[in-house]
Design an enzyme around this catalytic site. Sequence first.
Site, PDB file in Angstrom:
ATOM      1  N   ARG A  52       0.854  -1.202   0.000  1.00  0.00           N
ATOM      2  CA  ARG A  52       0.000   0.000   0.000  1.00  0.00           C
ATOM      3  C   ARG A  52       0.884   1.245   0.000  1.00  0.00           C
ATOM      4  O   ARG A  52       0.586   2.245  -0.630  1.00  0.00           O
ATOM      5  CB  ARG A  52      -0.943   0.008   1.221  1.00  0.00           C
ATOM      6  CG  ARG A  52      -1.663   1.333   1.383  1.00  0.00           C
ATOM      7  CD  ARG A  52      -2.874   1.323   2.314  1.00  0.00           C
ATOM      8  NE  ARG A  52      -2.812   0.404   3.410  1.00  0.00           N
ATOM      9  CZ  ARG A  52      -2.124   0.580   4.552  1.00  0.00           C
ATOM     10  NH1 ARG A  52      -1.428   1.695   4.753  1.00  0.00           N
ATOM     11  NH2 ARG A  52      -2.121  -0.342   5.498  1.00  0.00           N
ATOM     12  N   TYR A 104     -17.814  18.028 -13.312  1.00  0.00           N
ATOM     13  CA  TYR A 104     -18.249  16.632 -13.473  1.00  0.00           C
ATOM     14  C   TYR A 104     -19.233  16.265 -12.348  1.00  0.00           C
ATOM     15  O   TYR A 104     -18.993  16.595 -11.181  1.00  0.00           O
ATOM     16  CB  TYR A 104     -16.998  15.734 -13.447  1.00  0.00           C
ATOM     17  CG  TYR A 104     -17.311  14.269 -13.351  1.00  0.00           C
ATOM     18  CD1 TYR A 104     -18.020  13.625 -14.359  1.00  0.00           C
ATOM     19  CD2 TYR A 104     -16.926  13.525 -12.247  1.00  0.00           C
ATOM     20  CE1 TYR A 104     -18.324  12.282 -14.269  1.00  0.00           C
ATOM     21  CE2 TYR A 104     -17.213  12.174 -12.153  1.00  0.00           C
ATOM     22  CZ  TYR A 104     -17.916  11.564 -13.166  1.00  0.00           C
ATOM     23  OH  TYR A 104     -18.224  10.231 -13.066  1.00  0.00           O
ATOM     24  N   ASP A 176      -8.844  20.193 -12.729  1.00  0.00           N
ATOM     25  CA  ASP A 176      -9.168  18.869 -13.268  1.00  0.00           C
ATOM     26  C   ASP A 176      -8.879  18.948 -14.761  1.00  0.00           C
ATOM     27  O   ASP A 176      -9.602  19.592 -15.519  1.00  0.00           O
ATOM     28  CB  ASP A 176     -10.646  18.544 -12.990  1.00  0.00           C
ATOM     29  CG  ASP A 176     -11.033  17.161 -13.512  1.00  0.00           C
ATOM     30  OD1 ASP A 176     -10.351  16.653 -14.414  1.00  0.00           O
ATOM     31  OD2 ASP A 176     -12.029  16.602 -13.016  1.00  0.00           O
ATOM     32  N   LYS A 201      -9.420   8.082 -18.568  1.00  0.00           N
ATOM     33  CA  LYS A 201      -9.740   8.712 -19.847  1.00  0.00           C
ATOM     34  C   LYS A 201      -8.492   8.743 -20.752  1.00  0.00           C
ATOM     35  O   LYS A 201      -7.960   7.709 -21.070  1.00  0.00           O
ATOM     36  CB  LYS A 201     -10.321  10.102 -19.574  1.00  0.00           C
ATOM     37  CG  LYS A 201     -11.443  10.109 -18.499  1.00  0.00           C
ATOM     38  CD  LYS A 201     -12.609   9.251 -18.887  1.00  0.00           C
ATOM     39  CE  LYS A 201     -13.853   9.393 -18.043  1.00  0.00           C
ATOM     40  NZ  LYS A 201     -13.810   8.997 -16.665  1.00  0.00           N
TER      41      LYS A 201
END
Length: 385
Positions: A52, A104, A176, A201
């Site tokens: 992690r 978004y 963003d 994306k």
Amino acid sequence: MKLPDSARFSTICIHAGQEPDPSTGAIITPIFQTSTYVQEELGRHKGYEYARTQNPTRFALEQNLAAIEGGRAAYAFASGMAAINAITTLLQSGDHVVVTDNTYGGTFRLFDKVLRKYGLEFSYVDTSRPELIEQAIRPQTKMLFVETPTNPVLRLTDLARVAEISRSRDIRLVVDNTFASPCLQRPIEFGADLVMHSTTKYLNGHSDSVGGIVIAARQEDADWLKFIQNAAGAILSPFDSWLVLRGTKTLAVRMAQHNLNGQALAEYLEKHPRVKRVIYPGLPSHPQHELAKRQMKGFGGMLSFELNSFEEARQVCNRVRLMALAESLGGVETLMTHPASMTHASVPAEQRAAIGLSDSLVRISAGIEDVQDLIDDLAQALGEG
Ligand SMILES: Cc1ncc(COP(=O)(O)O)c(C=O)c1O
């Protein structure tokens, strides 16, 4: 392999953060699919203790994307939303954030339904109008969260101008950059403090991974993000890190084709008698075409167009054959969506109307297929027969 300081964008995409694997010479960073690392003796290890906290595949991607965005450091998360959530942990209860109104939907949901419970406050403004940002700023304002271009109405925010506003008031500017990709827009060059992407994306680009990245310009933010990535644990998996790393190698060539296809589809649609309006930053008819030319290195693969009724929009969405009717964007294949009933269904109708998102609007994420095949598909979908 030493990346020269003078290396240009596509060279950085291919090489930054990656060295041949020291144990085998493999040119591609391996997928280190392990949860732990064997220590040589108590207190002696190779810098890797638990996956992690440290993973070499993830580290390679993080270094790659820090270089691509021109930031100090990058941290990879399990999704774009997990990346945004990590950024908001820089805030404290009572802080206020100014946000692009046409952000978004998932970002709005996180802010409105989750983070408000913890005493954070959000104001949603049209950030394409800097005077509205200035009016919304309060003494408690600690962050300006901007999305440019926006989804699906492709409104732009002037990054140099908002960086000036945020710098003069000691407010963090977060961008963003998912829609543009760093190939077309590098917000840190304009003065942004933090840049995030849904790597789902354009960065991955092949519609086969969900992930997020935050790139920090300031050391103090980098230190906190490293801490929260481990403390909250929403890390990107080794396999997804590897997929995105593979994706960034072709980012520049993919974006060049997305630009060409986006422009060609926008020009085709603008001339079509059944199309009422096309929204694409690369068209002179876009109200911010001049700003797009100034702050973007290409106009991208995202475009929206309006028909004369919901019924016509429905027909086109149902008739396309090569283009797929699907949410998401930024992959090599062309996707079509009907934002009012798909991605933005949870946004109240009056709010949709306020940002110019009508029921007859259709959005395209132009892929990198031969553009004539895409035009043929649109022609048959828009035709009468
Ligand atoms: C602009 C933008 N930001 C953030 C996100 C969230 O990313 P993810 O779906 O990877 O959580 C999306 C997803 O569609 C997006 O389009």
